[in-house]
Design a protein around this motif. Sequence first.
Motif: not given
Length: 246
Positions: A192-199, A232-246
């Motif tokens: 799991i990636y974590r910094d001050n703004k994003c998980i 799957i990301e939680h950043k700035n009080k919101s959720w986002k999914i980013q995807s790419r096809n292989n």
Amino acid sequence: MRRVRDVFYINANFNEKYFIYYGMEFKEFIKHNPIKIENILVTEGNYIANNFNRSWFLETANGKNDILELSKEDIYGLGNFHWLDYNNEVDLNSCTPEEKAEVLYLSHFGKPLNSPFFSGINNDFVYLSHDDGWFCKLYCKDMCVFKDIIANKIIESFSTNKRRKIYPMPEDIKEEILELTKKGLLIDFSNIYRDNKCISLNYYTIGHYEDMDEMYNNLERNKYRADVKGIIEHKNKSWKIQSRNN
């Protein structure tokens, strides 16, 4: 030997209303489930309960406290752990011999003679697990319930720092994640990636597995060959999914 559950794999079959999954133990299922289960009939597993139903000759767990105590037991040590929920003892004891036979057939063979859901006891789930956290086949009357279970498990994994507030996951993100389970969704909690703004964490769609040894022992290859990879990301009080096809 018990292994660390560092990934969560979910293989959904919406036509037959079940999920096969790896990486979630019974105690997590109870904790993350939005449906509060009140009564459990244990159809397989050497669980020694305070309650023995003489109509079924099986153990039961009744009420929130019983089920909470059961969730603290060494479920892994039971090997197979099969159960279904039910409304109340009166309805359970009113089941016909044919209904009892169908329940026991489903528990033993892992598939229903007719339906996995019985109108007499009004069950929401049939839970068929082996080596708690390693393999579970879950018949689920309302498949959408599982989107909350997945979301709650992800949120808990992100909520390790009490000073950082994790906001509720919106329904559209939950729906998108649930849709991915139709392709065999692997959620990777090992890095799991974590910094001050994003998980964030990575996910992959790796196809349909029923053999968890095959799925897990080829994990890196399965991730590399995944049809879809994403975050799957939680950043700035919101959720986002980013995807790419292989």
